[in-house]
Design a protein around this motif. Structure first.
Motif, PDB file in Angstrom:
ATOM      1  N   ASP A 310       0.828  -1.206   0.000  1.00  0.00           N
ATOM      2  CA  ASP A 310       0.000   0.000   0.000  1.00  0.00           C
ATOM      3  C   ASP A 310       0.866   1.261   0.000  1.00  0.00           C
ATOM      4  O   ASP A 310       0.383   2.352   0.279  1.00  0.00           O
ATOM      5  N   PHE A 311       2.156   1.085  -0.346  1.00  0.00           N
ATOM      6  CA  PHE A 311       3.104   2.189  -0.262  1.00  0.00           C
ATOM      7  C   PHE A 311       4.184   1.948  -1.315  1.00  0.00           C
ATOM      8  O   PHE A 311       4.714   0.836  -1.428  1.00  0.00           O
ATOM      9  N   THR A 326       0.522   6.078  -2.328  1.00  0.00           N
ATOM     10  CA  THR A 326      -0.104   5.063  -1.488  1.00  0.00           C
ATOM     11  C   THR A 326      -1.469   4.719  -2.057  1.00  0.00           C
ATOM     12  O   THR A 326      -1.988   5.404  -2.942  1.00  0.00           O
TER      13      THR A 326
END
Length: 440
Positions: A310-311, A326
């Protein structure tokens, strides 16, 4: 023929004309998506209508044969159908030649009015209102007419096709659905109240994910907060206190030397347990997903899904960090204003004709906010600050401005060499000042 025979003939001609008129409009106005849905639900008639739409030549030939034949016969019958009866009614008041002429005019007017009203206007309006229902109802008789009139259909259709080929005119119907068609449907749905403006905006943003670059949604390089391997525990705590985030990049000496990232929750656990914080501890620093800055939002989302991350760090072709993205950033790009906190809004209305715009606002967001269809040579920049630099052909300074598409874009705040904020004002006479640039 007596009065009753004339009425029967005229009624039959009107009914025939009504049938062909409704068939023609219904086939042309029927929505392919709706017919496909009806066909999937088991309506075989809808499949026949789809076939006629795909190959409309024979259908329209039959329609034209029928309408023209009815028109000719109606002219022949209507000319004298009711003339004798109007003649009888007008005898007490008129004499020849006015009596004969007026009787003919009234008979012709009556028959023509019946054809226009009952055989043309009314059936076409009904067919336009419920095209799919009318089309599936009349497709059976129409297919029968095509079979019965096959010799005439072949003759006229072949002649028409030959003329089309001679002048290289396309005769096949293009049913491809484009993004513009989908946008038009969504606009119509919003106007009809089926979609509210927020839902419409989300759907439009979702369709644009394949064309909008990930750089339009990322946190830019100059706004990044990151740790260095050489940072002391006090430096780490100070950065977290000043800029609280869930994840922080870890770099070796400079931003472009990425070593990974740390999770703020893991740091918090160590602080609570009284353990020492050091970024040289490999258990704290995790591998970081790195994506190129050429990806679209849709491709970036696919990267996140496949990597279960997610990053990600966004890098350019020179292996320089241009920002981080993100899943929340991508979600915000799709959700738009629904996912933005008020303090994070990049376009703030001052009044009905002026707005404050953050310099890093993606050019696509500016286009949506102000209803601008396109910016000149937009492939050369991604933000409104980039637009100003491109149009001014220099590093902008305060009070520099650009007039474009009915708006004045004026630089009001500069941070070093960065365009921090612009004032956008609606221009009263956009035609005159459509692309001016200047300095005060």
């Amino acid at each position: 023929m007596n009065f009753f025979d004339n009425v029967i003939i005229i009624s039959g001609l009107i009914g025939t004309s009504c049938f062909f008129s409704m068939s023609e409009i219904a086939l042309a106005a029927s929505r392919k998506i709706r017919l496909r849905q009806m066909s999937d639900e088991g309506d075989a008639r809808a499949e026949k209508v789809l076939h006629l739409q795909a190959h409309p030549g024979n259908f329209f030939t039959v329609v034209q044969i029928g309408l023209n034949a009815v028109a000719i016969m109606g002219g022949i019958v209507g000319e004298s159908a009711f003339t004798p009866y109007f003649h009888i009614l007008l005898v007490p008041w008129l004499n020849d030649p006015w009596l004969t002429q007026l009787s003919f005019v009234l008979s012709f007017t009556l028959v023509t009015s019946l054809f226009i009203l009952v055989a043309d206007l009314m059936p076409k309006r009904i067919a336009m209102a419920i095209p799919e229902r009318v089309a599936v109802t009349l497709v059976g008789p129409m297919m029968g007419c095509i079979v019965v009139l096959r010799p005439l259909v072949w003759l006229f259709n072949s002649a028409a096709t030959g003329i089309f080929h001679l002048f290289r005119i396309q005769t096949t119907r293009n049913d491809e659905i484009t993004s513009d068609d989908i946008y038009a449907v969504m606009d119509a749905g919003a106007e009809a109240g089926v979609l509210d403006k927020g839902e419409q905006q989300i759907m439009e943003n979702a369709f644009e994910m394949q064309t909008v670059s990930v750089t339009s949604a990322m946190t830019a390089r100059e706004s990044l907060v990151y740790f260095l391997l050489q940072d002391s525990e006090a430096d780490i705590k100070r950065k977290i206190a000043e800029e609280p985030h869930t994840k922080f990049l870890v770099c070796d000496g400079q931003l472009d030397m990425i070593r990974g990232f740390v999770d703020a929750k893991e740091l918090l656990i160590r602080v609570i347990n009284g353990e020492k914080i050091t970024l040289k501890d490999n258990s704290l620093v995790h591998n970081c997903l790195i994506i190129p800055d050429t990806l679209s939002l849709s491709e970036s989302m696919e990267y996140f899904k496949n990597s279960r991350a997610d990053f990600a760090v966004v890098m350019n072709e020179y292996a320089l960090v241009v920002g981080i993205a993100t899943t929340n950033d991508l979600q915000r790009a799709v959700m738009g204003a629904w996912s933005l906190h008020e303090s994070e809004e990049q376009i703030i209305a001052r009044d009905s004709n002026s707005w404050l715009v953050d310099g890093v606002t993606p050019i696509t967001d500016v286009m949506r906010a102000f209803g601008i269809e396109e910016f000149p040579h937009s492939q050369n920049y991604e933000t409104i600050a980039g637009f100003m630099m491109y149009m001014l052909r220099k590093i902008p300074k305060r009070t520099d401005f650009v007039n474009y598409a009915g708006f004045k874009f004026e630089v009001v705040d500069i941070d070093a060499y960065k365009v921090d904020q612009l004032l956008v004002t609606r221009i009263d006479n956009p035609d005159k000042l459509s692309s001016d640039t200047g300095c005060k």
